[in-house]
Design a protein around this motif. Structure first.
Motif, PDB file in Angstrom:
ATOM      1  N   ASN A 111       0.816  -1.209   0.000  1.00  0.00           N
ATOM      2  CA  ASN A 111       0.000   0.000   0.000  1.00  0.00           C
ATOM      3  C   ASN A 111       0.856   1.268   0.000  1.00  0.00           C
ATOM      4  O   ASN A 111       0.552   2.229  -0.694  1.00  0.00           O
ATOM      5  N   PHE A 112       1.925   1.271   0.796  1.00  0.00           N
ATOM      6  CA  PHE A 112       2.685   2.506   1.010  1.00  0.00           C
ATOM      7  C   PHE A 112       3.864   2.688   0.046  1.00  0.00           C
ATOM      8  O   PHE A 112       4.434   3.767  -0.033  1.00  0.00           O
ATOM      9  N   ASP A 113       4.275   1.604  -0.603  1.00  0.00           N
ATOM     10  CA  ASP A 113       5.470   1.676  -1.442  1.00  0.00           C
ATOM     11  C   ASP A 113       5.087   1.189  -2.837  1.00  0.00           C
ATOM     12  O   ASP A 113       5.243   0.024  -3.169  1.00  0.00           O
ATOM     13  N   THR A 114       4.545   2.094  -3.645  1.00  0.00           N
ATOM     14  CA  THR A 114       4.043   1.696  -4.957  1.00  0.00           C
ATOM     15  C   THR A 114       4.892   2.342  -6.053  1.00  0.00           C
ATOM     16  O   THR A 114       5.694   3.233  -5.776  1.00  0.00           O
ATOM     17  N   SER A 115       4.685   1.898  -7.287  1.00  0.00           N
ATOM     18  CA  SER A 115       5.485   2.476  -8.372  1.00  0.00           C
ATOM     19  C   SER A 115       5.097   3.935  -8.602  1.00  0.00           C
ATOM     20  O   SER A 115       5.926   4.755  -8.984  1.00  0.00           O
ATOM     21  N   GLN A 116       3.825   4.271  -8.337  1.00  0.00           N
ATOM     22  CA  GLN A 116       3.366   5.639  -8.604  1.00  0.00           C
ATOM     23  C   GLN A 116       3.683   6.602  -7.458  1.00  0.00           C
ATOM     24  O   GLN A 116       4.139   7.714  -7.692  1.00  0.00           O
ATOM     25  N   TYR A 117       3.404   6.163  -6.230  1.00  0.00           N
ATOM     26  CA  TYR A 117       3.651   7.035  -5.078  1.00  0.00           C
ATOM     27  C   TYR A 117       4.365   6.242  -3.984  1.00  0.00           C
ATOM     28  O   TYR A 117       4.091   5.056  -3.803  1.00  0.00           O
ATOM     29  N   LYS A 118       5.227   6.927  -3.263  1.00  0.00           N
ATOM     30  CA  LYS A 118       5.849   6.300  -2.099  1.00  0.00           C
ATOM     31  C   LYS A 118       5.550   7.146  -0.871  1.00  0.00           C
ATOM     32  O   LYS A 118       5.770   8.354  -0.884  1.00  0.00           O
ATOM     33  N   ASP A 119       5.046   6.486   0.163  1.00  0.00           N
ATOM     34  CA  ASP A 119       4.847   7.209   1.408  1.00  0.00           C
ATOM     35  C   ASP A 119       6.235   7.469   1.989  1.00  0.00           C
ATOM     36  O   ASP A 119       6.967   6.531   2.302  1.00  0.00           O
ATOM     37  N   PRO A 120       6.626   8.753   2.126  1.00  0.00           N
ATOM     38  CA  PRO A 120       8.028   9.019   2.475  1.00  0.00           C
ATOM     39  C   PRO A 120       8.419   8.489   3.849  1.00  0.00           C
ATOM     40  O   PRO A 120       9.548   8.052   4.038  1.00  0.00           O
ATOM     41  N   TRP A 121       7.483   8.550   4.795  1.00  0.00           N
ATOM     42  CA  TRP A 121       7.854   8.190   6.168  1.00  0.00           C
ATOM     43  C   TRP A 121       7.855   6.687   6.364  1.00  0.00           C
ATOM     44  O   TRP A 121       8.728   6.141   7.010  1.00  0.00           O
ATOM     45  N   TRP A 122       6.871   6.004   5.813  1.00  0.00           N
ATOM     46  CA  TRP A 122       6.836   4.538   5.916  1.00  0.00           C
ATOM     47  C   TRP A 122       8.074   3.936   5.222  1.00  0.00           C
ATOM     48  O   TRP A 122       8.782   3.113   5.787  1.00  0.00           O
ATOM     49  N   THR A 123       8.336   4.356   3.991  1.00  0.00           N
ATOM     50  CA  THR A 123       9.434   3.737   3.242  1.00  0.00           C
ATOM     51  C   THR A 123      10.782   4.050   3.905  1.00  0.00           C
ATOM     52  O   THR A 123      11.653   3.189   3.967  1.00  0.00           O
ATOM     53  N   LYS A 124      10.918   5.269   4.430  1.00  0.00           N
ATOM     54  CA  LYS A 124      12.176   5.623   5.092  1.00  0.00           C
ATOM     55  C   LYS A 124      12.389   4.752   6.335  1.00  0.00           C
ATOM     56  O   LYS A 124      13.475   4.237   6.574  1.00  0.00           O
ATOM     57  N   ARG A 125      11.342   4.580   7.118  1.00  0.00           N
ATOM     58  CA  ARG A 125      11.477   3.783   8.342  1.00  0.00           C
ATOM     59  C   ARG A 125      11.725   2.312   8.023  1.00  0.00           C
ATOM     60  O   ARG A 125      12.438   1.627   8.749  1.00  0.00           O
ATOM     61  N   ARG A 126      11.159   1.840   6.951  1.00  0.00           N
ATOM     62  CA  ARG A 126      11.423   0.456   6.544  1.00  0.00           C
ATOM     63  C   ARG A 126      12.897   0.316   6.169  1.00  0.00           C
ATOM     64  O   ARG A 126      13.547  -0.655   6.516  1.00  0.00           O
ATOM     65  N   GLU A 127      13.392   1.344   5.457  1.00  0.00           N
ATOM     66  CA  GLU A 127      14.769   1.312   4.978  1.00  0.00           C
ATOM     67  C   GLU A 127      15.786   1.303   6.126  1.00  0.00           C
ATOM     68  O   GLU A 127      16.775   0.573   6.083  1.00  0.00           O
ATOM     69  N   ILE A 128      15.530   2.069   7.174  1.00  0.00           N
ATOM     70  CA  ILE A 128      16.520   2.233   8.245  1.00  0.00           C
ATOM     71  C   ILE A 128      16.402   1.154   9.310  1.00  0.00           C
ATOM     72  O   ILE A 128      17.141   1.180  10.287  1.00  0.00           O
ATOM     73  N   THR A 129      15.462   0.232   9.157  1.00  0.00           N
ATOM     74  CA  THR A 129      15.215  -0.741  10.220  1.00  0.00           C
ATOM     75  C   THR A 129      15.663  -2.138   9.813  1.00  0.00           C
ATOM     76  O   THR A 129      15.345  -2.596   8.714  1.00  0.00           O
ATOM     77  N   THR A 130      16.396  -2.800  10.691  1.00  0.00           N
ATOM     78  CA  THR A 130      16.736  -4.205  10.494  1.00  0.00           C
ATOM     79  C   THR A 130      15.892  -5.019  11.463  1.00  0.00           C
ATOM     80  O   THR A 130      15.803  -4.686  12.652  1.00  0.00           O
ATOM     81  N   LEU A 131      15.267  -6.068  10.944  1.00  0.00           N
ATOM     82  CA  LEU A 131      14.340  -6.854  11.754  1.00  0.00           C
ATOM     83  C   LEU A 131      14.977  -8.182  12.158  1.00  0.00           C
ATOM     84  O   LEU A 131      15.338  -8.997  11.305  1.00  0.00           O
ATOM     85  N   ILE A 132      15.122  -8.370  13.460  1.00  0.00           N
ATOM     86  CA  ILE A 132      15.615  -9.642  13.977  1.00  0.00           C
ATOM     87  C   ILE A 132      14.402 -10.367  14.552  1.00  0.00           C
ATOM     88  O   ILE A 132      13.884 -10.016  15.611  1.00  0.00           O
ATOM     89  N   GLY A 133      13.910 -11.344  13.817  1.00  0.00           N
ATOM     90  CA  GLY A 133      12.681 -12.043  14.206  1.00  0.00           C
ATOM     91  C   GLY A 133      12.937 -13.101  15.258  1.00  0.00           C
ATOM     92  O   GLY A 133      14.069 -13.539  15.474  1.00  0.00           O
ATOM     93  N   LEU A 134      11.861 -13.481  15.907  1.00  0.00           N
ATOM     94  CA  LEU A 134      11.936 -14.550  16.908  1.00  0.00           C
ATOM     95  C   LEU A 134      10.892 -15.607  16.527  1.00  0.00           C
ATOM     96  O   LEU A 134       9.694 -15.341  16.554  1.00  0.00           O
ATOM     97  N   ALA A 135      11.387 -16.787  16.159  1.00  0.00           N
ATOM     98  CA  ALA A 135      10.463 -17.850  15.748  1.00  0.00           C
ATOM     99  C   ALA A 135       9.562 -18.220  16.911  1.00  0.00           C
ATOM    100  O   ALA A 135       9.923 -18.097  18.074  1.00  0.00           O
ATOM    101  N   CYS A 136       8.375 -18.695  16.537  1.00  0.00           N
ATOM    102  CA  CYS A 136       7.341 -18.950  17.521  1.00  0.00           C
ATOM    103  C   CYS A 136       7.281 -20.460  17.745  1.00  0.00           C
ATOM    104  O   CYS A 136       6.885 -21.189  16.842  1.00  0.00           O
ATOM    105  N   THR A 137       7.702 -20.934  18.907  1.00  0.00           N
ATOM    106  CA  THR A 137       7.719 -22.383  19.110  1.00  0.00           C
ATOM    107  C   THR A 137       6.436 -22.903  19.756  1.00  0.00           C
ATOM    108  O   THR A 137       6.165 -24.095  19.719  1.00  0.00           O
TER     109      THR A 137
END
Lengths: 351, 280
Positions: A111-137
């Motif tokens: 929704n926020f990162d499309t070819s026509q428009y990019k939501d500047p704040w969502w895409t920027k925050r996605r770019e600067i964030t590294t996600l370390i996930g925790l598997a669900c046992t």
């Protein structure tokens, strides 16, 4: 797969070194529930958490966010002209995000990162964030990730996945971003022996088998919109709904927002605030006309958007990751799992 | 990529009271920065968010034509908070414009065809833009016959009166002005509802497209008339209104089925609309 077997102590010191360099967020126990908070020490993390009450979407799409600021002072030459509000986009790490919530971010990207428009704040925050996930046992009673196409060990949304073992973790590097983090800050650890990998596979299939399937989700795209739209199902589902908006507030894939201006004396700002399709004001025209004035229309909109419109628009499956928050917290026990089952059975009847 | 939420600053150059009830005013806006004007490339049928600092934004169809340079024109009905504030503003004040937004009328498809334009009330804004665009000497040869039916409740509520009366005298456009009722004995145009006048004037559907914009009640009764004249649903075009905020398909409120009216619309054919839920 590139994996490292890492002791709890090594993981803690790695997170400590990350927290010194990055803004680091992790699940922290507050009162009676868990929530993502900024941490400075790994001791603050509740590794035993099932999931946070609020989804981590607010870390990317804040509940209330200043978009622009402006002056209304008649002496100011830039009066009435909107300027970007200053924001901190320094790099961040999120530790311990569940695979379902991480995959939800991928769905919201559509929704926020499309070819026509990019939501500047969502895409920027996605770019600067590294996600370390925790598997669900041990998925909870309201979890149904596997049934909607994600899973307790799903790696598609994370950069690194941690699998908790008895007194250690398996650290899997998934993306280049994850690789960079491991190269920059060496977590230590060793190559996992085959028995550990076997054990991980066992944990994964155990967790997955705890979740039963609804049937074939593909059937949702085979029926037309009007087959579902006109079904009597919605009248039954809406009966108990009180339009409180809890479901949309908690949902990791609900992104709808409102834009409002706030003024104090001669200064103002334009804000973006979470909004909800459950509220009649959401679609109320200035003229008084409201295309979704009735509760049944709004309830239908929420489910149809997630389970049909989104499916047809993006061809990436349903806009639900099975986190179960809406099921757990709906005050009148509306259960999206039940609605998915009923929609599938409608399709089966039609086919 | 630029921030799509950030309005271009514009100055109100002129405000024209359009209707006798003074509820409709046309705002002529000029860009403060000429590079913004170059970036604002639009086609008739598109809209923009008019932004007033401290009040908010409103989505308004662009009433000027891209063939008219140096200004933008918006005709705004006084309805809510932002539009009421706008109606009290004066030339010289600074506001913002964000856009152009949405799709336009399908100009590539319309080329080589006859165009029938049917408008009612203050929905005539993007239709005015379309007429001015087609009448431009460079564009006029691209289109066949142009027929316009435009109605309002009474003569005082017609928009762009001077232009209308000038178009009426042209021979490269057939214009049928109508009002629901009038007590003006001098009134020399039609009296009757838009669907009835459309039926009476019976524009040919041969190699033609119809663009219909107006209140829902007008559209409801005009569609069967057009259908009887032989217009298929994929050649009847309209523009939807929905409550909007972002204008770029992100905030979610103008969603109908798979479409966002602000980004995938606002222009749809009735063929397209027949596949969407009836929630507009």
């Amino acid at each position: 797969m590139k994996g490292l077997l890492i002791s709890r102590n090594d993981l803690n010191s790695w997170i400590k070194s990350l927290a010194e360099k990055y803004k680091t967020f992790a699940p922290v126990r507050t009162e009676s529930y868990d929530q993502f908070s900024m941490i400075t020490s790994p001791e603050e993390i509740n590794w035993a958490y099932r999931n946070t009450r609020l989804s981590p979407k607010a870390l990317f799409h804040p509940h209330s966010e200043k978009m622009f600021q402006f002056s209304l002072d008649p002496r100011d030459p830039s009066k009435n002209i909107l300027k970007e509000a200053p924001k901190d986009f320094s790099p961040r790490v999120i530790v311990g995000i569940r695979p379902c919530d991480a995959y939800a971010l991928k769905l919201v990207d559509l929704n926020f990162d499309t070819s026509q428009y990019k939501d500047p704040w969502w895409t920027k925050r996605r770019e600067i964030t590294t996600l370390i996930g925790l598997a669900c046992t041990s998925p909870g009673l309201t979890c149904f990730c596997k049934a909607v196409g994600t899973g307790p060990f799903d790696t598609r949304g994370v950069d690194i996945l941690l699998v908790p073992l008895e007194d250690a973790f398996l650290l899997e590097i998934i993306t280049e971003k994850g690789q960079i983090l491991v190269e920059k800050y060496n977590p230590g650890g060793q190559e996992p022996p085959p028995e550990v990998l076997n054990n991980v596979e066992k944990l994964k299939s155990q967790a997955e088998s705890a979740i039963s399937s609804f049937g074939n989700l593909e059937l949702l795209s085979e029926n037309s919109v009007s087959d579902f739209f006109d079904a009597p199902l919605w009248n039954e589902v809406q009966f108990g709904c009180i339009n409180c908006g809890t479901c949309t507030f908690l949902c990791p894939t609900c992104w709808c927002f409102d834009i409002q201006d706030e003024v104090y004396r001669d200064k103002g700002c334009r804000l973006r605030l979470w909004d909800s399709c459950m509220f009649p004001l959401f679609t109320l025209h200035g003229s008084g006309h409201n295309p979704r004035a009735q509760k049944v229309q709004r309830v239908r909109q929420r489910f149809m958007h997630k389970l049909k419109y989104f499916v047809d628009k993006y061809r990436q499956g349903v806009a639900c990751v099975g986190c179960g928050r809406c099921v757990e917290f709906c005050p009148v026990n509306i259960d999206i799992r039940d609605i998915i089952r009923r929609m599938i059975s409608l399709s089966e009847c039609a086919v | 990529m630029e921030n799509p939420y950030k309005p271009y600053p514009v100055i109100i150059d002129d405000i024209i009271v359009e209707t006798d009830d003074k509820n409709l005013r046309t705002f002529h806006l000029k860009f403060l920065n000429s590079e913004d004007e170059r970036k604002f490339n639009y086609m008739p049928g598109q809209f923009a968010e008019i932004s007033v600092a401290g009040q908010g934004e409103v989505p308004i169809g662009i009433a000027s034509s891209p063939t008219e340079k140096g200004f933008l024109k918006f005709t705004i009905n006084k309805v809510g908070k932002v539009t009421t504030y706008l109606h009290n503003m004066k030339p010289g004040e600074i506001i913002g414009v964000r856009g152009p937004l949405g799709n336009s009328y399908p100009w590539d498809k319309l080329e080589g065809s006859n165009v029938v334009i049917i408008g009612g009330g203050f929905a005539f804004t993007t239709l005015r833009s379309s007429i001015v665009y087609m009448l431009h000497p460079e564009n006029r040869p691209k289109y066949g016959d142009i027929t316009v039916v435009y109605g309002a409740r009474n003569p005082g509520l017609l928009l762009y009166k001077e232009e209308l009366f000038a178009w009426e005298r042209r021979d490269d456009l057939t214009l049928h002005i109508t009002v629901d009722a009038t007590d003006d004995p001098e009134w020399k145009y039609n009296v009757g509802f838009v669907p009835a006048i459309t039926k009476e004037k019976a524009p040919s559907s041969e190699n033609a497209y119809a663009i219909v914009c107006g209140p829902p009640i007008m559209i409801k009764f005009t569609l069967p008339v057009l259908s009887d004249l032989g217009f298929p649903p994929d050649r009847i075009i309209t523009s939807l209104e929905m409550r909007m905020k972002c204008g770029i398909g992100m905030c979610g409120r103008c969603n109908i089925g798979t479409e966002y009216v602000c980004k995938d619309g606002p222009v749809f054919t009735f063929e397209q609309l027949s596949k969407l839920p009836n929630e507009y």
